[in-house]
Design a protein around this motif. Sequence first.
Motif, short mmCIF file in Angstrom:
data_model
loop_
_atom_site.label_atom_id
_atom_site.label_comp_id
_atom_site.label_asym_id
_atom_site.label_seq_id
_atom_site.Cartn_x
_atom_site.Cartn_y
_atom_site.Cartn_z
N LYS A 1 0.90 -1.23 -0.18
CA LYS A 1 -0.02 -0.12 0.02
C LYS A 1 0.84 1.25 -0.01
O LYS A 1 0.67 2.29 -0.68
CB LYS A 1 -0.85 0.01 1.13
CG LYS A 1 -2.16 -0.83 1.13
CD LYS A 1 -2.98 -0.92 2.39
CE LYS A 1 -4.36 -1.75 1.97
NZ LYS A 1 -5.32 -1.58 3.18
N ILE B 1 1.87 1.89 -3.62
CA ILE B 1 0.88 2.41 -4.55
C ILE B 1 0.69 3.88 -4.08
O ILE B 1 0.52 4.63 -4.94
CB ILE B 1 -0.52 1.55 -4.15
CG1 ILE B 1 -0.36 0.13 -4.67
CG2 ILE B 1 -1.55 2.10 -4.67
CD1 ILE B 1 -1.44 -0.88 -4.16
N ASP B 2 0.53 4.20 -2.71
CA ASP B 2 0.57 5.56 -2.45
C ASP B 2 1.66 6.38 -2.99
O ASP B 2 1.23 7.40 -3.45
CB ASP B 2 0.62 5.68 -0.74
CG ASP B 2 -0.59 5.20 -0.14
OD1 ASP B 2 -1.87 5.21 -0.48
OD2 ASP B 2 -0.64 5.03 1.29
N ALA C 1 0.99 7.01 -6.94
CA ALA C 1 0.11 7.78 -7.11
C ALA C 1 0.28 9.16 -6.57
O ALA C 1 -0.10 10.20 -7.38
CB ALA C 1 -1.30 7.63 -5.99
N PHE C 2 1.22 9.35 -5.84
CA PHE C 2 1.84 10.92 -5.58
C PHE C 2 2.88 11.29 -6.47
O PHE C 2 2.88 12.52 -7.09
CB PHE C 2 2.19 10.94 -4.06
CG PHE C 2 2.92 12.24 -3.91
CD1 PHE C 2 1.54 13.21 -3.30
CD2 PHE C 2 4.14 12.61 -3.75
CE1 PHE C 2 2.08 14.75 -2.87
CE2 PHE C 2 4.53 13.92 -3.26
CZ PHE C 2 3.45 14.77 -2.80
N PRO D 1 1.86 8.75 -11.21
CA PRO D 1 0.45 8.34 -11.19
C PRO D 1 0.11 7.77 -12.57
O PRO D 1 -0.70 6.81 -12.87
CB PRO D 1 -0.52 9.59 -11.20
CG PRO D 1 0.66 10.59 -11.44
CD PRO D 1 1.71 10.45 -10.87
N TYR E 1 -6.83 -1.88 -3.90
CA TYR E 1 -6.23 -0.50 -3.13
C TYR E 1 -5.75 0.16 -4.49
O TYR E 1 -6.11 1.39 -4.41
CB TYR E 1 -5.33 -0.78 -2.24
CG TYR E 1 -4.81 0.37 -1.39
CD1 TYR E 1 -5.59 0.85 -0.43
CD2 TYR E 1 -3.54 0.89 -1.68
CE1 TYR E 1 -5.23 2.13 0.12
CE2 TYR E 1 -3.22 1.94 -1.23
CZ TYR E 1 -4.16 2.59 -0.13
OH TYR E 1 -3.50 3.79 0.50
N ALA E 2 -4.91 -0.21 -5.37
CA ALA E 2 -4.51 0.36 -6.43
C ALA E 2 -5.57 0.77 -7.44
O ALA E 2 -5.41 2.02 -7.87
CB ALA E 2 -3.77 -0.69 -7.15
N SER F 1 -8.55 1.93 -6.17
CA SER F 1 -9.06 3.21 -5.63
C SER F 1 -7.95 4.38 -5.86
O SER F 1 -8.50 5.48 -5.69
CB SER F 1 -9.10 2.87 -4.21
OG SER F 1 -7.73 2.80 -3.57
N LYS F 2 -6.81 4.24 -5.99
CA LYS F 2 -5.79 5.27 -6.29
C LYS F 2 -5.67 5.49 -7.78
O LYS F 2 -4.68 6.40 -8.14
CB LYS F 2 -4.41 4.84 -5.40
CG LYS F 2 -4.42 4.62 -4.18
CD LYS F 2 -4.65 5.90 -3.26
CE LYS F 2 -4.97 5.71 -1.78
NZ LYS F 2 -4.72 6.92 -1.23
N ASN F 3 -6.38 5.19 -8.50
CA ASN F 3 -6.26 5.04 -10.16
C ASN F 3 -4.82 4.62 -10.80
O ASN F 3 -4.48 5.17 -11.62
CB ASN F 3 -6.47 6.60 -10.46
CG ASN F 3 -7.88 7.02 -10.16
OD1 ASN F 3 -8.86 6.08 -10.51
ND2 ASN F 3 -8.04 8.16 -9.47
N ILE F 4 -4.53 3.35 -10.04
CA ILE F 4 -3.11 3.03 -10.46
C ILE F 4 -3.67 1.82 -11.21
O ILE F 4 -4.18 0.88 -10.95
CB ILE F 4 -2.25 2.78 -9.56
CG1 ILE F 4 -1.84 3.82 -8.69
CG2 ILE F 4 -0.93 2.03 -10.02
CD1 ILE F 4 -0.99 4.80 -9.47
#
Length: 359
Positions: free
Chosen positions: A69, A72-73, A76-77, A80, A103-104, A106-109
């Motif tokens: 996670k 992935i965060d 996204a930062f 992306p 989770y990915a 949800s972060k548009n990855i």
Amino acid sequence: MIGNLIKKVNQKVLPKNYFFSPEWIVLGVNNVCNLHCKMCDVGTKTLETNFAQNLIGTHPLNMPLDLLKKIIDQMAFYYPKAKLGYAFTEPLVYPYLQESLEYAKSKNIKTTITTNALTLKQNASKLVSGGLSELYISLDGPQEIHNNIRGHAKSFQKAVEGIEEILRINPKQSISIFCVITEWNIGFLKEFVNYFEKFPLQQIGFMHTNFTPQSVANAHNLIWKTKYEATASNIEEINIDNYNLDLLWEEITEIKKEKFNFPIHFSPEIENKDKLNEFYLKPEKKIGKICNDVFSNIMIKSDGSVIPAHGRCYNLTLGNMYSESLKEIWRSTVLNNFRADLINNGGQLPACSRCCSAF
């Protein structure tokens, strides 16, 4: 077009100051595989090689979900637009697969998975609900050939059942099949392609064997051992002398002449029979141009350590996600120096000569 040109100039002129973002973050989410492929160091238990160590030489057995996670965060930062690729060793047996995919999502990855598809059928709904972007399936020929290479009596049938199941759930799922050319499937490549004509595939890709003979590793290490030590790889059971190169060239030519319902690619694209012989019989000769993956990919192992490109690269630690950010690692001095050493030596080091990344 202009962007790609600027990238190439950046790579060649200022490799120590590469300012473009990664295209892929490759994950080694676990250290286990459920098959025993004849052309793989892990499958043959040749565990001292760089390839095997990059795949199964770290602990824990599974990448902690909190770490994934975090990756992935940070994607996204910082990056992306990069894809998150679950690849080495067998992602479908990773216990946090669905949760991490969701989770990915949800972060548009965008996510991709490379798999042997042995357990694809029972995981199909997880992949679809997790928003998987692209599915890459590794198969090695028609049923009997594939099962022999993979050491499992029903691995081909299970893979096909998995493909059918995921297409039943999501008929638009992007699926590509990749096949490593070996001594055991030469003569069966056309039959293999014909079998999948009824499937709505994105492509079938044939990969010439990636291998490093001991002689090439030794020559490399005379110069580079202290910085980028090489090991022989993927030659435990493979015998290049058993490759029927005349028959292989006939098959390649025949496949390229026909039209199929999906594109067919070969990596590398070899232009004539003499070049094919050179690829397999003169592995000390560099025939690729420049390592592309070191400028587009990094791989993160289950313990958070990061290496260049992917599992076939040198066991060179660039940093660790527990102590450094993704951006710091991508722009690290270690990776920039590696890029510069590659460029200053014609785009490859000696042991890179038969790696797929240079084509």
